[in-house]
Design an enzyme around this catalytic site. Structure first.
Site, short mmCIF file in Angstrom:
data_model
loop_
_atom_site.label_atom_id
_atom_site.label_comp_id
_atom_site.label_asym_id
_atom_site.label_seq_id
_atom_site.Cartn_x
_atom_site.Cartn_y
_atom_site.Cartn_z
N GLU A 137 60.53 48.87 46.76
CA GLU A 137 59.94 47.76 47.51
C GLU A 137 58.53 48.20 47.84
O GLU A 137 58.31 49.02 48.73
CB GLU A 137 60.75 47.48 48.78
CG GLU A 137 60.53 46.10 49.36
CD GLU A 137 59.30 46.02 50.27
OE1 GLU A 137 58.23 45.65 49.77
OE2 GLU A 137 59.43 46.35 51.45
N CYS A 172 53.90 44.46 53.96
CA CYS A 172 53.82 44.14 52.53
C CYS A 172 53.96 42.64 52.30
O CYS A 172 53.37 42.10 51.36
CB CYS A 172 54.87 44.91 51.75
SG CYS A 172 56.56 44.60 52.30
#
Length: 429
Positions: free
Chosen positions: A204, A238
């Site tokens: 991720e 993110c």
């Protein structure tokens, strides 16, 4: 370190043989501990990485929600699935892999760890976690919480190692797979090492999410959501919106409202519950952001508000007249900087969105839901949110494509990332 890994390995041999009902039985206590001590845990988060404490409390509460979600659903997710075939009997089982390494970041020091560790452990694995070096107290607390909740010692272990030691841990035969949440560079390093040893990894990584505002959007609501989407956690996420693609006919009004909204954000001591935006986690992160902004301005971007740094604090910033060659478009900006790009048609907006090397998620604001639903497949992203900011939800799989990584966390998909999906076929002769 080898002794620590051996403890995890030995515990896993017995842990995997417990029923799924027994493995999930510790989750209610885990959730209760988080809620009962959320102020203490949030204070630790805020002290270590400067997140406003109100947001840190929300992070801890989300971890508790996550535990309860898997308590209610994991048995169904991991139960044997009977499949009708020509055989007398055929089914699929989900069996744990062993000891799984987690390499975790500092920006959500509790949430990122819990969303990796909880589904991985209840699937029958044990985990060892290399947490970020700037949140050591959070790392210690998390292990303590798992043990207080009743999980056997060794189910969750904190690895007090440096980043330079991760490669050796991945190479260790005790480790069966690895999950990383972090930067693109860290993802390349971890994937390279995992590939050398044919070990599965889930990555991720970064994102440069587009936030598209079409001409017919509800502008007031879009702006309100835009502020949270970009400025939450001082932009250190993110999945934060980073590139704001606004239709040319409404861009002036959008920017005006956006500017007023971010100027009204309360800055100050992150331990004050009224504070909405604090400093970045480290001075070097603010310095890197400052370089990206200054270079973009030199290339022609127009500074509307912000742009100043004092130590680790970087002012909430809006840049307009941004083009695709600028760092604030091409690179991930990990801080409170909004890059405004205009477009004329939806096709142009989709092209600009997909031009990014990242592919975590996209937000689209419009009143024509039926039409935008026909365009969902045109976005090269892990997630599409319509009239909402991109965010993680325990009930929905989370992850990206392209340089945002691969694999999925959360939901049913997340609990099955680190299992052996075993096919069984039986015939009576």
């Amino acid at each position: 370190m080898q002794n620590l890994l051996k403890v995890s390995e030995n515990i896993q041999l017995s842990w995997r043989n417990l029923s799924i009902q027994k493995r999930i039985s510790f989750l209610p206590q885990l959730a209760q501990l988080l809620l009962e001590n959320k102020e203490e845990y949030a204070t630790c988060i805020t002290t270590e990485m400067h997140k406003p404490i109100s947001q840190a409390i929300t992070e801890v509460e989300k971890c508790a929600l996550f535990c309860n979600y898997y308590y209610e659903n994991a048995e169904s997710f991991l139960s044997t699935k009977n499949i009708k075939t020509e055989a007398t009997e055929s089914f699929v089982t989900y069996e744990p892999l062993g000891v799984i390494l987690g390499v975790m970041p500092w920006n959500f020091p509790f949430w990122q760890v819990f969303r990796f560790a909880v589904p991985t452990i209840i699937a029958g694995n044990t985990v060892v976690v290399k947490h970020a070096s700037n949140v050591p107290k959070s790392a210690n607390l998390i292990q303590e919480i798992f043990e207080k909740a009743g999980f056997p010692k060794g189910c969750y272990q904190d690895l007090p190692i440096s980043s330079s030691e991760v490669a050796n841990i991945i190479a260790n035969p005790i480790i069966k797979a690895v999950s990383l949440t972090g930067s693109e560079q860290a993802g390349i390093a971890v994937a390279t090492e995992a590939g050398k040893h044919l070990k599965k990894c889930v990555l991720e990584l970064g994102g440069s999410n587009a936030f598209i505002v079409l001409e017919d959007a509800n502008l007031e609501k879009a702006v309100a959501i835009a502020v949270t989407a970009r400025m939450q956690n001082a932009g250190q996420s993110c999945i934060a919106a980073k590139r704001f693609l606004v239709h040319e006919k409404i861009v002036e009004e959008f920017v005006s409202k956006f500017e007023i909204a971010i100027q009204n954000l309360k800055t100050g001591n992150p331990l004050d519950k009224e504070t909405q935006i604090g400093s970045l986690a480290r001075v070097d992160l603010a310095e890197e952001l400052e370089i990206q902004v200054k270079k973009s301005i030199q290339m022609g971007a127009k500074l509307i508000v912000g742009g100043n740094r004092k130590d680790a604090f970087y002012e909430p910033t809006i840049l307009t007249e941004v083009t695709i060659e600028m760092p604030v478009f091409k690179e991930e900006t990990f801080g409170p900087v909004a890059a405004i790009i205009t477009f004329n048609t939806l096709e142009e907006a989709i092209q600009l969105t997909n031009q990014s090397e990242f592919g975590l998620g996209v937000s689209v604001f419009t009143q024509d839901i039926d039409f935008i639903k026909t365009k969902i497949s045109d976005f090269n992203e892990g997630a599409v949110f319509i009239n909402e900011m991109v965010k993680s939800d325990p009930r929905l799989p989370f992850g990206g494509i392209k340089k945002s990584g691969y694999g999925r966390e959360l939901a049913e998909e997340g609990v099955k990332e680190f299992v052996n999906i075993k096919t069984v076929v039986i015939n009576i002769l």
